[in-house]
Design an enzyme around this catalytic site. Structure first.
Site, PDB file in Angstrom:
ATOM      1  N   LYS A 120       0.831  -1.202   0.000  1.00  0.00           N
ATOM      2  CA  LYS A 120       0.000   0.000   0.000  1.00  0.00           C
ATOM      3  C   LYS A 120       0.870   1.259   0.000  1.00  0.00           C
ATOM      4  O   LYS A 120       0.634   2.194  -0.778  1.00  0.00           O
ATOM      5  CB  LYS A 120      -0.931   0.014   1.212  1.00  0.00           C
ATOM      6  CG  LYS A 120      -1.922   1.182   1.199  1.00  0.00           C
ATOM      7  CD  LYS A 120      -2.534   1.429   2.556  1.00  0.00           C
ATOM      8  CE  LYS A 120      -1.581   2.167   3.460  1.00  0.00           C
ATOM      9  NZ  LYS A 120      -2.197   2.604   4.742  1.00  0.00           N
ATOM     10  N   ASP A 138      -6.426   1.077   1.210  1.00  0.00           N
ATOM     11  CA  ASP A 138      -6.455   1.210   2.663  1.00  0.00           C
ATOM     12  C   ASP A 138      -7.820   0.735   3.164  1.00  0.00           C
ATOM     13  O   ASP A 138      -8.610   0.173   2.402  1.00  0.00           O
ATOM     14  CB  ASP A 138      -6.164   2.643   3.087  1.00  0.00           C
ATOM     15  CG  ASP A 138      -7.291   3.612   2.730  1.00  0.00           C
ATOM     16  OD1 ASP A 138      -8.224   3.220   1.992  1.00  0.00           O
ATOM     17  OD2 ASP A 138      -7.248   4.773   3.196  1.00  0.00           O
TER      18      ASP A 138
END
Length: 223
Positions: A120, A138
């Site tokens: 991420k 997320d």
């Protein structure tokens, strides 16, 4: 979600916010990387409060290493998991100096090899700093992808890979920002604000949340 609906979904989000940006504050690519690492399991607002003074003083890997782990902790002690994060930031700064000449690499695999940097974080840096069409999943984006039917998946990676397949041009560059902001401010975890959602008619979420006034009015109707 049908292909035409996906296009319309992003068209509306783009119309409402043509140039979305990360809410994390930074002064250069290196401080962006640090900010994203610090944001894990923390709010962007909380990270920004902690890093404003830090980034005014420290804006290169060399300065961060000179500051040291204990010095860094004093700046970020209000952020969750700050002990581990301080260790990782110093380690990744050392790695940047030793392996990349003090520069942040424009390569996802190289970024993921740095201490404390996961997929991420690498995707955020690739997108924001280098303009890559990546999808940083997320908790907000994971929720929106599943709840709306846009990109269902049991894991963040599954959602990311689904987005890779379904997000059309010209929306790919900013797609993850639109989805994160939508999840943060409209499609909230506990009580999605469906009454003010620009894509409510395209969303597959069935128990649409009524506006507060409508809820109170409904509660007075006898059953």
């Amino acid at each position: 979600m049908k292909k035409a609906d996906v296009f319309e979904f992003f068209r509306r989000l783009a119309e409402a916010n043509p140039s979305p940006e990360t809410e994390l504050e930074s002064v250069n690519i290196y401080t962006l990387l640090v900010a994203v690492v610090l944001s894990a399991q923390a709010t962007d607002a909380g990270v920004n409060r902690a890093t404003r003074a830090l980034f005014a003083e420290v804006d290169t890997p060399e300065k961060m290493v000179a500051l040291g782990e204990e010095g860094l902790k004093q700046h970020i002690k209000t952020i969750g998991l700050f002990n581990t994060k301080a260790k990782n930031v110093i380690a990744l700064s050392q790695a940047l100096i030793e392996q990349h000449g003090g520069e942040v690499p424009a390569d996802r695999a190289a970024l993921e090899a740095l201490p404390g940097v996961g997929r991420k974080t690498a995707n955020v840096v690739m997108n924001v700093a280098f303009g890559a069409e990546t999808f940083a999943v997320d908790t907000h984006l994971f929720r929106v992808g599943n709840r709306t039917g846009l990109a269902p998946g049991k894991t963040p990676l599954a959602v990311e890979l689904r987005l890779e397949k379904v997000v059309p041009q010209p929306f790919r560059l900013h797609a993850h920002h639109w989805l994160i902001l939508h999840g943060r401010y409209v499609c909230k975890a506990r009580a999605p604000e469906c009454w003010r959602c620009p894509v409510v008619d395209l969303c597959r979420y069935k128990p649409k949340t009524l506006a507060p006034k409508a809820k109170r009015a409904d509660s007075t109707i006898p059953t």
